[in-house]
Design an enzyme around this catalytic site. Structure first.
Site, short mmCIF file in Angstrom:
data_model
loop_
_atom_site.label_atom_id
_atom_site.label_comp_id
_atom_site.label_asym_id
_atom_site.label_seq_id
_atom_site.Cartn_x
_atom_site.Cartn_y
_atom_site.Cartn_z
N ASP A 1 0.85 -1.18 0.00
CA ASP A 1 -0.06 0.31 0.16
C ASP A 1 1.05 1.70 0.16
O ASP A 1 0.43 1.88 -0.99
CB ASP A 1 -0.87 -0.34 1.10
P1 TAP Z 1 0.95 -4.43 2.97
O1 TAP Z 1 0.11 -3.24 2.28
O2 TAP Z 1 -0.33 -4.63 4.11
O3 TAP Z 1 1.20 -4.93 2.62
C1 TAP Z 1 2.27 -6.03 2.61
C2 TAP Z 1 2.48 -6.86 1.28
O4 TAP Z 1 3.73 -7.53 2.31
C3 TAP Z 1 1.53 -7.95 1.48
O5 TAP Z 1 0.90 -7.29 -0.23
C4 TAP Z 1 2.32 -9.25 1.06
O6 TAP Z 1 1.74 -10.05 -0.74
C5 TAP Z 1 3.63 -9.04 1.15
N1 TAP Z 1 3.64 -9.90 2.57
C6 TAP Z 1 3.69 -10.97 3.34
N2 TAP Z 1 4.42 -11.27 3.89
C7 TAP Z 1 5.16 -11.81 3.37
C8 TAP Z 1 6.68 -12.72 2.99
N3 TAP Z 1 6.18 -13.26 4.19
N4 TAP Z 1 7.65 -12.37 2.45
C9 TAP Z 1 7.55 -11.44 1.58
N5 TAP Z 1 6.05 -10.39 0.98
C10 TAP Z 1 5.49 -10.48 2.10
O7 TAP Z 1 1.57 -3.58 3.69
P2 TAP Z 1 2.60 -1.72 4.28
O8 TAP Z 1 3.34 -1.29 2.21
O9 TAP Z 1 3.82 -2.00 5.08
O10 TAP Z 1 1.84 -1.11 4.65
C11 TAP Z 1 1.14 -0.73 5.55
C12 TAP Z 1 -0.53 -1.16 5.47
O11 TAP Z 1 -1.19 -1.43 6.89
C13 TAP Z 1 -0.74 0.51 5.28
O12 TAP Z 1 -2.52 0.45 4.04
C14 TAP Z 1 -1.07 0.75 6.37
O13 TAP Z 1 -2.28 1.63 6.62
C15 TAP Z 1 -2.42 -0.12 6.90
N6 TAP Z 1 -1.87 -0.40 8.41
C16 TAP Z 1 -0.76 0.18 9.44
C17 TAP Z 1 -0.85 0.74 10.68
C18 TAP Z 1 0.33 1.28 11.24
S1 TAP Z 1 -0.12 2.41 12.90
N7 TAP Z 1 1.19 1.60 10.58
C19 TAP Z 1 -2.02 -0.21 11.23
C20 TAP Z 1 -2.80 -0.49 11.18
C21 TAP Z 1 -3.10 -1.17 9.73
P3 TAP Z 1 2.04 -11.63 -0.81
O14 TAP Z 1 0.60 -11.94 0.73
O15 TAP Z 1 1.99 -11.49 -1.93
O16 TAP Z 1 3.12 -11.89 0.08
#
Ligand code: TAP
Length: 475
Positions: free
Chosen positions: A402
């Site tokens: 994201d």
């Molecule tokens: P995300 O958009 O959640 O993407 C994480 C990616 O990691 C996924 O697309 C997944 O794809 C990949 N992944 C998962 N396990 C993996 C592994 N073992 N090896 C390689 N890749 C792996 O993460 P982001 O870019 O860090 O963004 C964070 C999101 O979480 C934002 O939307 C944010 O608003 C939200 N959020 C953040 C917080 C805080 S406070 N930081 C709290 C709640 C929500 P695959 O499954 O294809 O591997």
């Protein structure tokens, strides 16, 4: 004399909270800061247990209850903290925050019961015998604590995927009605001469709980970070009301510090997401939009081999690593640090680009990389990183999605529209490591993966990085 020593304990507690909070702002001092604040808290708690005296000179005597609670809580807390996987840390932090809210609500409930019995509120109205200020403190602690508890439990469920976003047309109106009901019943409880004031107080607590659930349920897409910070500040404010109730200075200081820090964090998160708080709370984000955005991306992506990636990295002048939630899932922070060292030995400059909401809790990537002893100087904040991408040869995205999604800039229908992103496409080449083409937290497709500069390197981040390290040694 006892009271003076207790005041000194409280001053020590308050000062250590402030010092601890200051030290927590840097990964190098964070661990020590946490210990110092915990030490101060222990002094304040023990001081209260052994030195506190009521106005008529009575000390606390129910030691069996106090120490049973302390021991049970300490055992559960220690086991939970020791057993929790790093990836489940954000949800545990959310749950712990909820426990703080529940404690504050319980303190208010106990004080209500105390006043109820003392002034025979089954026969008198609250307004006749208790000043409004005192009742306001009791009910504010109860309402805010309940909202924080319920909201944090929902946030816990959302972070571990057990609870899905839920919204319906007119939900914000329903929420406003529930909130109005909470305030209405709280006011009624004060002024009524009903013989069942305690039941009305219970209804206030329960309706605040329902409001907490309804308030967090619809917030989806990528707006959770703002809500999590807001719930933190709620718990702090609720605890501060508890401090007022018992004239307990250290609880007041602690509550105000948590409330203020949570409010600042909420503002920072809003800035990071380029949203106003009002926009997050009553905006129409969520699963519905996520689906419509997910359906729009088409095209094909290209893959890159490990060998080619290793060569590109080893011959680059400057490499920027973008860590995301997937890096935490894979627990690949140590091997990532090793890759960084190997590249530097080959004369490559390496930096990390940190998005403020990457991962699942505020500062998640900073904590993760600090655990692997990555130097703090290498971590660039988003604005600085976006400048540096222009001169980078390769951007290596490790489990981020994201936070690098260009839809945030170009697609007004996207639930993350408006959120500033890491502009990785300014670099010469982008390599994305993830396991599949599945979306990230916001549930939307990422057009970046289909762009000409981007190559996909599929696999678990830890395994892929291990193989890259081996390959780079041979380049
Ligand atoms: P995300 O958009 O959640 O993407 C994480 C990616 O990691 C996924 O697309 C997944 O794809 C990949 N992944 C998962 N396990 C993996 C592994 N073992 N090896 C390689 N890749 C792996 O993460 P982001 O870019 O860090 O963004 C964070 C999101 O979480 C934002 O939307 C944010 O608003 C939200 N959020 C953040 C917080 C805080 S406070 N930081 C709290 C709640 C929500 P695959 O499954 O294809 O591997």
């Amino acid at each position: 004399m006892q009271l003076h020593i207790l005041t000194i304990c409280y001053i020590i507690g308050s000062v250590t909270f402030i010092l601890g909070l200051k030290m927590l702002s840097n990964p190098l001092t964070a661990r020590k800061g946490n210990l110092i604040a915990a030490g101060g808290m222990t002094i304040a708690i023990l001081g209260t247990i052994f030195l506190y005296e009521t106005e008529d000179g009575q000390g606390l005597h129910n030691y069996l209850w106090i120490f049973s609670g302390l021991i049970i809580g300490a055992v559960i807390g220690t086991l939970a903290a020791k057993k929790v996987k790093m990836t489940a840390m954000p949800e545990m932090v959310s749950l712990f925050n909820g426990m703080g809210g529940a404690c504050a609500a319980l303190i208010s409930a106990v004080e209500f019961d105390h006043v109820y019995r003392e002034y025979r509120l089954d026969m008198n109205s609250f307004a006749d015998v208790v000043p409004f200020g005192h009742y306001f403190t009791i009910s504010a602690g109860a309402i805010i604590g309940s909202v924080s508890f319920a909201g944090s439990v929902i946030a816990w469920g959302k972070l571990n995927g057990r609870i899905k976003d839920f919204s319906f047309n007119g939900q914000h109106i329903v929420n406003l009605i529930i909130l109005g009901f909470v305030f209405g019943v709280a006011g009624f409880t004060y002024w009524t001469s009903s013989s069942v004031t305690n039941i009305w107080f219970l209804i206030t607590l329960l309706s605040a709980f329902v409001y907490g659930v309804m308030f967090v349920l619809p917030i989806g897409g990528a707006d959770m970070p703002v809500v999590i910070s807001l719930l933190n500040s709620f718990t702090g404010v609720a605890a501060a009301f508890g401090g007022f109730l018992y004239n307990n200075k250290v609880m007041l200081t602690g509550g105000i510090l948590v409330g203020a820090a949570g409010t600042l964090l909420t503002m920072l998160m809003c800035k990071a997401m380029n949203r106003s708080l009002q926009n997050v709370l009553i905006g129409s984000f969520g699963a519905k939009n996520a689906k419509s955005a997910a359906a729009t991306t088409q095209g094909s992506y290209k893959e890159i081999s490990l060998n080619d990636t290793a060569t590109c990295l080893a011959y680059a002048n400057k490499v920027m690593i973008v860590p995301g939630y997937g890096l935490a899932v894979a627990q690949a922070q140590h091997i990532c640090h090793e890759l960084e060292k190997n590249l530097e030995e080959k004369g490559v400059q390496v930096f990390y680009a940190i998005h403020p909401v990457a991962g699942r809790m505020p500062g998640h990537m900073n904590v993760l990389l600090a655990e692997a002893d990555v130097s703090y100087d290498k971590l660039l904040e988003m604005e600085h990183a976006n400048e540096e991408f222009k001169t980078a040869d390769v951007v290596l995205i490790l489990g981020a999605n994201d936070v690098v999604n260009p839809a945030a800039k170009s697609d007004p229908s996207s639930p993350i529209y408006g959120m500033p992103i890491l502009e990785v496409e300014q670099a010469k080449m982008v390599v994305v490591n993830k396991r599949s083409m599945k979306p990230g937290y916001a549930g939307i497709e990422n057009d970046l993966f289909f762009r000409p500069k981007t190559s996909m390197l599929f696999g678990d981040a830890k395994k892929v990085l291990q193989q890259l390290v081996n390959e780079i040694k041979n380049v």
